[in-house]
Write a protein that holds these residues in place. Structure first.
Motif, PDB file in Angstrom:
ATOM      1  N   ALA A 189      67.354  62.171  19.016  1.00  0.00           N
ATOM      2  CA  ALA A 189      66.570  63.011  19.928  1.00  0.00           C
ATOM      3  C   ALA A 189      67.537  63.998  20.558  1.00  0.00           C
ATOM      4  O   ALA A 189      68.754  63.921  20.328  1.00  0.00           O
ATOM      5  CB  ALA A 189      65.870  62.162  20.986  1.00  0.00           C
ATOM      6  N   LYS A 190      67.027  64.931  21.324  1.00  0.00           N
ATOM      7  CA  LYS A 190      67.899  65.920  21.949  1.00  0.00           C
ATOM      8  C   LYS A 190      67.378  66.319  23.318  1.00  0.00           C
ATOM      9  O   LYS A 190      66.189  66.156  23.627  1.00  0.00           O
ATOM     10  CB  LYS A 190      68.030  67.158  21.061  1.00  0.00           C
ATOM     11  CG  LYS A 190      66.721  67.895  20.835  1.00  0.00           C
ATOM     12  CD  LYS A 190      66.932  69.099  19.918  1.00  0.00           C
ATOM     13  CE  LYS A 190      65.627  69.864  19.704  1.00  0.00           C
ATOM     14  NZ  LYS A 190      65.828  71.050  18.838  1.00  0.00           N
ATOM     15  N   PHE A 191      68.274  66.828  24.156  1.00  0.00           N
ATOM     16  CA  PHE A 191      67.866  67.391  25.438  1.00  0.00           C
ATOM     17  C   PHE A 191      67.102  68.686  25.170  1.00  0.00           C
ATOM     18  O   PHE A 191      67.538  69.516  24.369  1.00  0.00           O
ATOM     19  CB  PHE A 191      69.081  67.676  26.313  1.00  0.00           C
ATOM     20  CG  PHE A 191      69.842  66.434  26.727  1.00  0.00           C
ATOM     21  CD1 PHE A 191      69.255  65.495  27.552  1.00  0.00           C
ATOM     22  CD2 PHE A 191      71.133  66.223  26.302  1.00  0.00           C
ATOM     23  CE1 PHE A 191      69.947  64.355  27.944  1.00  0.00           C
ATOM     24  CE2 PHE A 191      71.839  65.097  26.688  1.00  0.00           C
ATOM     25  CZ  PHE A 191      71.242  64.156  27.516  1.00  0.00           C
ATOM     26  N   LEU A 192      65.984  68.873  25.865  1.00  0.00           N
ATOM     27  CA  LEU A 192      65.118  70.018  25.598  1.00  0.00           C
ATOM     28  C   LEU A 192      65.457  71.241  26.436  1.00  0.00           C
ATOM     29  O   LEU A 192      64.904  72.308  26.213  1.00  0.00           O
ATOM     30  CB  LEU A 192      63.658  69.620  25.813  1.00  0.00           C
ATOM     31  CG  LEU A 192      63.129  68.511  24.893  1.00  0.00           C
ATOM     32  CD1 LEU A 192      61.664  68.240  25.173  1.00  0.00           C
ATOM     33  CD2 LEU A 192      63.333  68.870  23.422  1.00  0.00           C
ATOM     34  N   ASP A 193      66.322  71.082  27.428  1.00  0.00           N
ATOM     35  CA  ASP A 193      66.749  72.246  28.207  1.00  0.00           C
ATOM     36  C   ASP A 193      68.193  72.015  28.632  1.00  0.00           C
ATOM     37  O   ASP A 193      68.889  71.178  28.032  1.00  0.00           O
ATOM     38  CB  ASP A 193      65.826  72.495  29.406  1.00  0.00           C
ATOM     39  CG  ASP A 193      65.608  71.251  30.267  1.00  0.00           C
ATOM     40  OD1 ASP A 193      66.527  70.414  30.353  1.00  0.00           O
ATOM     41  OD2 ASP A 193      64.523  71.117  30.866  1.00  0.00           O
TER      42      ASP A 193
ATOM     43  N   ALA B 196      65.200  56.756  25.598  1.00  0.00           N
ATOM     44  CA  ALA B 196      65.274  58.148  25.156  1.00  0.00           C
ATOM     45  C   ALA B 196      66.716  58.654  25.220  1.00  0.00           C
ATOM     46  O   ALA B 196      67.188  59.344  24.304  1.00  0.00           O
ATOM     47  CB  ALA B 196      64.359  59.020  26.011  1.00  0.00           C
ATOM     48  N   TYR B 197      67.405  58.321  26.310  1.00  0.00           N
ATOM     49  CA  TYR B 197      68.802  58.751  26.447  1.00  0.00           C
ATOM     50  C   TYR B 197      69.646  58.133  25.329  1.00  0.00           C
ATOM     51  O   TYR B 197      70.503  58.821  24.734  1.00  0.00           O
ATOM     52  CB  TYR B 197      69.342  58.329  27.812  1.00  0.00           C
ATOM     53  CG  TYR B 197      70.798  58.654  28.009  1.00  0.00           C
ATOM     54  CD1 TYR B 197      71.208  59.946  28.320  1.00  0.00           C
ATOM     55  CD2 TYR B 197      71.766  57.665  27.870  1.00  0.00           C
ATOM     56  CE1 TYR B 197      72.553  60.255  28.481  1.00  0.00           C
ATOM     57  CE2 TYR B 197      73.116  57.960  28.034  1.00  0.00           C
ATOM     58  CZ  TYR B 197      73.495  59.250  28.338  1.00  0.00           C
ATOM     59  OH  TYR B 197      74.827  59.547  28.500  1.00  0.00           O
TER      60      TYR B 197
ATOM     61  N   LEU C  98      59.812  63.069  28.575  1.00  0.00           N
ATOM     62  CA  LEU C  98      60.259  62.316  29.736  1.00  0.00           C
ATOM     63  C   LEU C  98      61.269  63.167  30.481  1.00  0.00           C
ATOM     64  O   LEU C  98      62.353  63.445  29.958  1.00  0.00           O
ATOM     65  CB  LEU C  98      60.886  60.989  29.309  1.00  0.00           C
ATOM     66  CG  LEU C  98      59.987  60.056  28.482  1.00  0.00           C
ATOM     67  CD1 LEU C  98      60.749  58.803  28.080  1.00  0.00           C
ATOM     68  CD2 LEU C  98      58.723  59.675  29.259  1.00  0.00           C
ATOM     69  N   ALA C  99      60.933  63.581  31.680  1.00  0.00           N
ATOM     70  CA  ALA C  99      61.770  64.543  32.394  1.00  0.00           C
ATOM     71  C   ALA C  99      62.073  64.060  33.813  1.00  0.00           C
ATOM     72  O   ALA C  99      61.295  63.323  34.425  1.00  0.00           O
ATOM     73  CB  ALA C  99      61.085  65.908  32.463  1.00  0.00           C
TER      74      ALA C  99
ATOM     75  N   CYS D   3      65.398  66.462  30.175  1.00  0.00           N
ATOM     76  CA  CYS D   3      64.056  66.392  29.612  1.00  0.00           C
ATOM     77  C   CYS D   3      64.223  66.051  28.140  1.00  0.00           C
ATOM     78  O   CYS D   3      64.905  66.777  27.397  1.00  0.00           O
ATOM     79  CB  CYS D   3      63.302  67.705  29.781  1.00  0.00           C
ATOM     80  SG  CYS D   3      61.617  67.681  29.093  1.00  0.00           S
ATOM     81  N   ILE D   4      63.642  64.934  27.717  1.00  0.00           N
ATOM     82  CA  ILE D   4      63.783  64.452  26.344  1.00  0.00           C
ATOM     83  C   ILE D   4      62.396  64.100  25.813  1.00  0.00           C
ATOM     84  O   ILE D   4      61.628  63.425  26.501  1.00  0.00           O
ATOM     85  CB  ILE D   4      64.677  63.192  26.279  1.00  0.00           C
ATOM     86  CG1 ILE D   4      66.050  63.458  26.898  1.00  0.00           C
ATOM     87  CG2 ILE D   4      64.826  62.712  24.838  1.00  0.00           C
ATOM     88  CD1 ILE D   4      66.876  62.198  27.123  1.00  0.00           C
TER      89      ILE D   4
END
Length: 213
Positions: free
Chosen positions: A121-125, A112-113, A174-175, A166-167
């Motif tokens: 993908a992106k960081f959600l927070d 994910a990273y 996945l956090a 968190c991704i």
């Protein structure tokens, strides 16, 4: 996890406790605290919080011949399959949403990273990963099973003290948690916790809560 199991057994034995925990001695499943917490409304399980023991280390005398972080074993994954299946059967066949919690992150945290780095993908927070993802070399396929069974919508881990991202990856969030103390190594200014909020329809959200000190 012996300490956790002992604590849960002790609290569950109290007549005034709301906790109902049973440690099945001799169940031949790897780990010492694989269990689920059912969130029930009107005698119906609305959500499950599934806890795995991700174990600790594999040493160089193991069948793999190297030292590394341990992982969630196939018998634990089989236990997960049975849990999700039986919970659905008791719910008129409808899959019950769940969240999973364990210590050592899956290899998919690294995937994910890497997807974030590629712009896929992106960081959600506001969390970020500021050290390497310390996952095991062995991938026993738990993530793929979670996708197939369509119950687990989020996974939460610790282990990497200065990672707190968190991704969303392949439909599952996945956090990491956020380190709550300055014991051992930590990220100055990044202490607190991750707040998880559940909605009646099974959806969830999470956010980092930062300490003011």
């Amino acid at each position: 996890m012996d300490e956790l199991t002992s604590f849960l057994n002790e609290r569950s034995a109290s007549p005034s406790s709301y906790l109902k925990f049973k440690n099945n001695i001799g169940d031949n499943i790897h780990g010492d605290a694989n269990f689920a917490i059912n969130l029930v409304q009107n005698n119906t399980v609305k959500e499950q919080l599934i806890i795995f023991d991700s174990n600790r280390y594999r040493d160089s005398t193991s069948d793999k011949g190297y030292s590394d972080y341990d992982y969630i074993y196939p018998d634990q994954i089989e236990w997960y399959k049975q849990l999700v299946t039986k919970t659905a059967e008791a719910n008129s066949g409808a899959v019950v949403p769940s969240l999973a919690f364990f210590h050592i992150p899956l290899q998919e945290y690294l995937f994910a990273y890497e997807a974030v780095q590629r712009g896929e993908a992106k960081f959600l927070d506001d969390g970020r990963d500021t050290e390497g993802i310390c996952c095991p070399r062995e991938n026993t396929g738990l993530f793929d099973v979670m996708k197939d069974f369509q119950s687990t919508k989020g996974v939460f881990c610790g282990h990497d003290h200065v990672n707190h991202s968190c991704i969303e990856y392949q439909g599952i969030k996945l956090a990491y948690g956020l380190k709550s103390s300055d014991f051992i190594y930590h990220d100055e200014g990044w202490l607190g916790g991750r707040l998880i909020s559940l909605a009646p329809n099974g959806e969830f959200s999470s956010k980092l809560i930062h300490n003011d000190y």
